[in-house]
Design a protein around this motif. Structure first.
Motif, PDB file in Angstrom:
ATOM      1  N   GLU A 103       0.825  -1.211   0.000  1.00 49.55           N
ATOM      2  CA  GLU A 103       0.000   0.000   0.000  1.00 49.55           C
ATOM      3  C   GLU A 103       0.856   1.256   0.000  1.00 49.55           C
ATOM      4  N   ILE A 104       1.930   1.252   0.792  1.00 46.53           N
ATOM      5  CA  ILE A 104       2.813   2.418   0.845  1.00 46.53           C
ATOM      6  C   ILE A 104       3.494   2.630  -0.505  1.00 46.53           C
ATOM      7  N   ASP A 105       3.887   1.538  -1.156  1.00 45.19           N
ATOM      8  CA  ASP A 105       4.496   1.656  -2.485  1.00 45.19           C
ATOM      9  C   ASP A 105       3.497   2.236  -3.483  1.00 45.19           C
ATOM     10  N   TYR A 106       2.255   1.797  -3.375  1.00 46.34           N
ATOM     11  CA  TYR A 106       1.217   2.313  -4.286  1.00 46.34           C
ATOM     12  C   TYR A 106       0.998   3.797  -4.044  1.00 46.34           C
ATOM     13  N   LEU A 107       0.960   4.196  -2.774  1.00 49.71           N
ATOM     14  CA  LEU A 107       0.811   5.615  -2.446  1.00 49.71           C
ATOM     15  C   LEU A 107       1.993   6.426  -2.947  1.00 49.71           C
ATOM     16  N   ARG A 108       3.178   5.858  -2.840  1.00 45.65           N
ATOM     17  CA  ARG A 108       4.379   6.569  -3.291  1.00 45.65           C
ATOM     18  C   ARG A 108       4.334   6.800  -4.796  1.00 45.65           C
ATOM     19  N   ASN A 109       3.754   5.872  -5.544  1.00 43.57           N
ATOM     20  CA  ASN A 109       3.668   5.998  -7.001  1.00 43.57           C
ATOM     21  C   ASN A 109       2.485   6.856  -7.447  1.00 43.57           C
ATOM     22  N   HIS A 110       1.620   7.234  -6.496  1.00 46.49           N
ATOM     23  CA  HIS A 110       0.441   8.041  -6.834  1.00 46.49           C
ATOM     24  C   HIS A 110       0.330   9.208  -5.850  1.00 46.49           C
ATOM     25  N   GLN A 111       1.387   9.968  -5.696  1.00 42.95           N
ATOM     26  CA  GLN A 111       1.414  11.007  -4.664  1.00 42.95           C
ATOM     27  C   GLN A 111       0.534  12.207  -4.990  1.00 42.95           C
ATOM     28  N   GLN A 112       0.150  12.383  -6.259  1.00 41.61           N
ATOM     29  CA  GLN A 112      -0.699  13.521  -6.601  1.00 41.61           C
ATOM     30  C   GLN A 112      -2.181  13.190  -6.529  1.00 41.61           C
ATOM     31  N   VAL A 113      -2.495  11.933  -6.200  1.00 45.14           N
ATOM     32  CA  VAL A 113      -3.898  11.545  -6.077  1.00 45.14           C
ATOM     33  C   VAL A 113      -4.512  12.226  -4.856  1.00 45.14           C
ATOM     34  N   TRP A 114      -5.695  12.805  -5.026  1.00 47.08           N
ATOM     35  CA  TRP A 114      -6.418  13.502  -3.962  1.00 47.08           C
ATOM     36  C   TRP A 114      -5.557  14.580  -3.311  1.00 47.08           C
ATOM     37  N   ASN A 115      -4.817  15.297  -4.137  1.00 47.15           N
ATOM     38  CA  ASN A 115      -4.028  16.420  -3.633  1.00 47.15           C
ATOM     39  C   ASN A 115      -4.956  17.597  -3.336  1.00 47.15           C
ATOM     40  N   VAL A 116      -4.729  18.293  -2.229  1.00 43.71           N
ATOM     41  CA  VAL A 116      -5.625  19.364  -1.806  1.00 43.71           C
ATOM     42  C   VAL A 116      -5.707  20.473  -2.852  1.00 43.71           C
ATOM     43  N   HIS A 117      -4.595  20.738  -3.558  1.00 45.13           N
ATOM     44  CA  HIS A 117      -4.620  21.777  -4.592  1.00 45.13           C
ATOM     45  C   HIS A 117      -5.546  21.375  -5.741  1.00 45.13           C
ATOM     46  N   SER A 118      -5.540  20.102  -6.104  1.00 47.63           N
ATOM     47  CA  SER A 118      -6.409  19.629  -7.182  1.00 47.63           C
ATOM     48  C   SER A 118      -7.872  19.749  -6.791  1.00 47.63           C
ATOM     49  N   VAL A 119      -8.194  19.379  -5.558  1.00 49.53           N
ATOM     50  CA  VAL A 119      -9.575  19.442  -5.091  1.00 49.53           C
ATOM     51  C   VAL A 119     -10.059  20.891  -5.052  1.00 49.53           C
ATOM     52  N   LEU A 120      -9.258  21.783  -4.486  1.00 50.73           N
ATOM     53  CA  LEU A 120      -9.618  23.203  -4.457  1.00 50.73           C
ATOM     54  C   LEU A 120      -9.757  23.764  -5.866  1.00 50.73           C
ATOM     55  N   ASN A 121      -8.867  23.339  -6.743  1.00 55.12           N
ATOM     56  CA  ASN A 121      -8.882  23.839  -8.113  1.00 55.12           C
ATOM     57  C   ASN A 121     -10.166  23.448  -8.837  1.00 55.12           C
ATOM     58  N   VAL A 122     -10.619  22.218  -8.630  1.00 58.68           N
ATOM     59  CA  VAL A 122     -11.860  21.760  -9.258  1.00 58.68           C
ATOM     60  C   VAL A 122     -13.041  22.588  -8.766  1.00 58.68           C
ATOM     61  N   LEU A 123     -13.144  22.771  -7.461  1.00 59.23           N
ATOM     62  CA  LEU A 123     -14.281  23.511  -6.901  1.00 59.23           C
ATOM     63  C   LEU A 123     -14.276  24.969  -7.351  1.00 59.23           C
ATOM     64  N   HIS A 124     -13.113  25.613  -7.322  1.00 62.74           N
ATOM     65  CA  HIS A 124     -13.037  27.005  -7.771  1.00 62.74           C
ATOM     66  C   HIS A 124     -13.360  27.112  -9.267  1.00 62.74           C
ATOM     67  N   SER A 125     -12.926  26.132 -10.054  1.00 62.16           N
ATOM     68  CA  SER A 125     -13.195  26.164 -11.490  1.00 62.16           C
ATOM     69  C   SER A 125     -14.684  26.025 -11.783  1.00 62.16           C
ATOM     70  N   LEU A 126     -15.371  25.179 -11.014  1.00 58.69           N
ATOM     71  CA  LEU A 126     -16.820  25.043 -11.180  1.00 58.69           C
ATOM     72  C   LEU A 126     -17.529  26.345 -10.820  1.00 58.69           C
ATOM     73  N   VAL A 127     -17.053  27.024  -9.777  1.00 63.70           N
ATOM     74  CA  VAL A 127     -17.639  28.311  -9.381  1.00 63.70           C
ATOM     75  C   VAL A 127     -17.448  29.347 -10.487  1.00 63.70           C
ATOM     76  N   GLU A 128     -16.232  29.419 -11.023  1.00 63.15           N
ATOM     77  CA  GLU A 128     -15.932  30.410 -12.052  1.00 63.15           C
ATOM     78  C   GLU A 128     -16.666  30.108 -13.355  1.00 63.15           C
TER      79      GLU A 128
END
Length: 526
Positions: free
Chosen positions: A175-200
């Motif tokens: 599991e840790i290896d999988y997380l290490r290979n997918h470190q950008q998954v569910w990144n807070v910047h991505s989540v905020l970016n999606v919500l702000h983009s929907l608002v705009e």
């Protein structure tokens, strides 16, 4: 900010989404899985209504059909995945929507592993790419309940993944290896970016501003804002941003994003009860943590009274249990707020609050820190840290964010420790020597003066009436005020008497109107 077709690095401010990964079957043996006829017919019918934009039929299948088939066929297993494609002729948009339900079912009924969590994220990326990247509005209409559930589940899964990733002592090497290979998954910047983009994209803020000014919102809606899909997603994203900022501990920003949302007006959120409850819960909690207790009490009482009056009318969706739990939390938060700032509230709400936490309210008044901590722990949201822990640490850090917020909360509890006692003495007298009241409290005069000044400071706070939620007029909320002249305390009652006359006149008018309606109804029946 413009989204490119595949969430490029530029679109996500340096936080790329590994969009190239394809969706794989969660249950490989399903290639030979035979779909029951009822499920097959449901999926074909569901796809047809989605493509033909029959919103009422979609809502019926989404709200009732999916849950009914889940109870019958998939109560303890996942819905089929790879075999669904041929049934719907590989319809890419419908498959994305179906997978949103597929993963949500795994989160609700089963136990998602790291693979499910990552694949669900990629599916949301797929969905939001379709919505945000097209040159024209997407040819799609969905029920408002489903649109709210998409935004709500998106934030919930981010929250769940953040908690999952913080419990490293329970993670296996794989599991840790999988997380290490997918470190950008569910990144807070991505989540905020999606919500702000929907608002705009939806131009929801200019539309709300126009509504508040009694103007036509269609004039500022634009191409996308005039489409119900974008308008609703934009509105729900504002509430999602409020929730997300509360989870991250930024309460000022949580209220700031709702500048143009008028809580006193019936709006889109009124059509989805779970959305309304979520909005008032996080607004009230943000007020509580900002020490604006009068506004917190008003917010909690407003939604709790609404729930009492409409309880039997609220449909029991898959989020119903969560809404009931959130209601319980608000009663606890209301009890805490009233301990800090006693004031009169609706009798039915007060009665329900005392039924749920009456014994603990006495301990709150006595300043018992353990009771404050227990109630805060139960009623607060699951706080998150925006920074993921180092994967090599091997230590759990999922409680760090809560401990930081609880420390801030207990600091306020300690500062308010003697205020209830001072308030009780002030309510008994109209004047008294400072030395005498200090002796009652076993304090020396100078220390008691300090507590009197603290009482003054704590009881003056902004009180919201209208406009942006962060606004408000500075008022004394003590109910009992005082001034010091020489060595004497002079006390005055500043509480406003309840307008009983106006209340009875208003209620009498309602009864007369009701009686008139009954008479008219009876005359028509004759």
């Amino acid at each position: 900010m413009e989204f490119t077709e595949e969430f490029t690095d530029e679109a996500l401010d340096g936080y790329p989404v590994e969009y190239q990964e394809t969706y794989e079957d969660v249950r490989p043996h399903q290639s030979s899985y035979v779909v029951p006829d009822n499920v097959r017919n449901f999926l074909i019918q569901f796809q047809r209504h989605v493509n033909q934009r029959h919103v009422d039929d979609i809502h019926q299948l989404y709200d009732s059909g999916f849950n009914r088939l889940t109870e019958r066929f998939y109560k303890t297993t996942a819905w089929p995945s790879e075999v669904v494609g041929p049934l719907v002729n590989g319809d890419p948009l419908f498959l994305i929507l179906y997978r949103e339900l597929f993963f949500r079912h795994i989160y609700a009924r089963l136990q998602p592993d790291v693979y499910h969590r990552c694949q669900s994220y990629y599916n949301y990326c797929d969905l939001f790419n379709h919505i945000l990247s097209d040159d024209d509005p997407l040819n799609l209409s969905l029920p408002t309940q489903w649109l709210w559930d998409i935004v709500d589940e998106f934030i919930y899964q981010f929250q769940s993944f953040t908690q999952y990733r913080s419990k490293l002592s329970k993670r296996s090497t794989e599991e840790i290896d999988y997380l290490r290979n997918h470190q950008q998954v569910w990144n807070v910047h991505s989540v905020l970016n999606v919500l702000h983009s929907l608002v705009e994209k939806s131009n929801i803020n200019p539309q709300l501003e126009a509504i508040n000014s009694c103007q036509d919102p269609e004039k500022v809606a634009g191409t996308y804002g005039g489409d119900s899909l974008y308008r609703n997603l934009g509105y729900y994203s504002l509430i999602g941003l409020c929730r997300l900022h509360c989870l991250l501990g930024d309460y000022r920003q949580a209220l700031k994003v709702l500048d143009r949302v008028d809580l006193n007006k019936k709006s889109t959120f009124a059509n989805v009860p779970t959305c309304r409850v979520t909005l008032f819960y996080y607004v009230g909690f943000a007020y509580l943590m900002m020490r604006r207790y009068t506004d917190a009490i008003r917010t909690f009482c407003s939604i709790l009274l609404y729930l009492q009056r409409t309880k039997l009318l609220i449909p029991k969706s898959y989020q119903y249990d969560q809404m009931v739990k959130q209601t319980e939390k608000m009663y606890h938060l209301l009890a805490i707020s009233l301990t800090f700032c006693p004031m009169s509230v609706d009798e039915s709400v007060n009665s329900s609050m005392r039924d749920k936490c009456g014994e603990r309210m006495h301990r709150l008044t006595a300043g018992d820190e353990k009771t404050f901590t227990d109630m805060f722990s139960f009623a607060c949201p699951k706080f998150l840290s925006p920074v993921p822990p180092p994967l090599d640490a091997g230590q759990d850090s999922h409680m760090d964010a809560f401990n930081a917020q609880n420390k801030i909360f207990l600091s306020e509890v300690r500062q308010q420790g003697l205020i209830p006692v001072i308030r009780s003495y002030l309510q008994l007298y109209t004047s008294m020597p400072i030395a005498k009241m200090a002796a009652f409290m076993d304090l020396d005069v100078e220390e008691f003066r300090t507590h009197l000044l603290r009482y003054k400071h704590k009881m003056y706070t902004p009180v919201w009436t209208s406009g942006p939620l962060l606004g408000g007029e500075l008022k004394s909320v003590a109910g009992t005020d005082f001034f010091i002249e020489g060595e004497m305390i002079h006390i005055t009652d500043t509480s406003v008497a309840r307008p009983y006359g106006e209340y009875f006149v208003r209620e009498t008018a309602k009864v007369a109107e009701l009686n008139k309606s009954f008479r008219s109804m009876i005359s028509h029946m004759r």
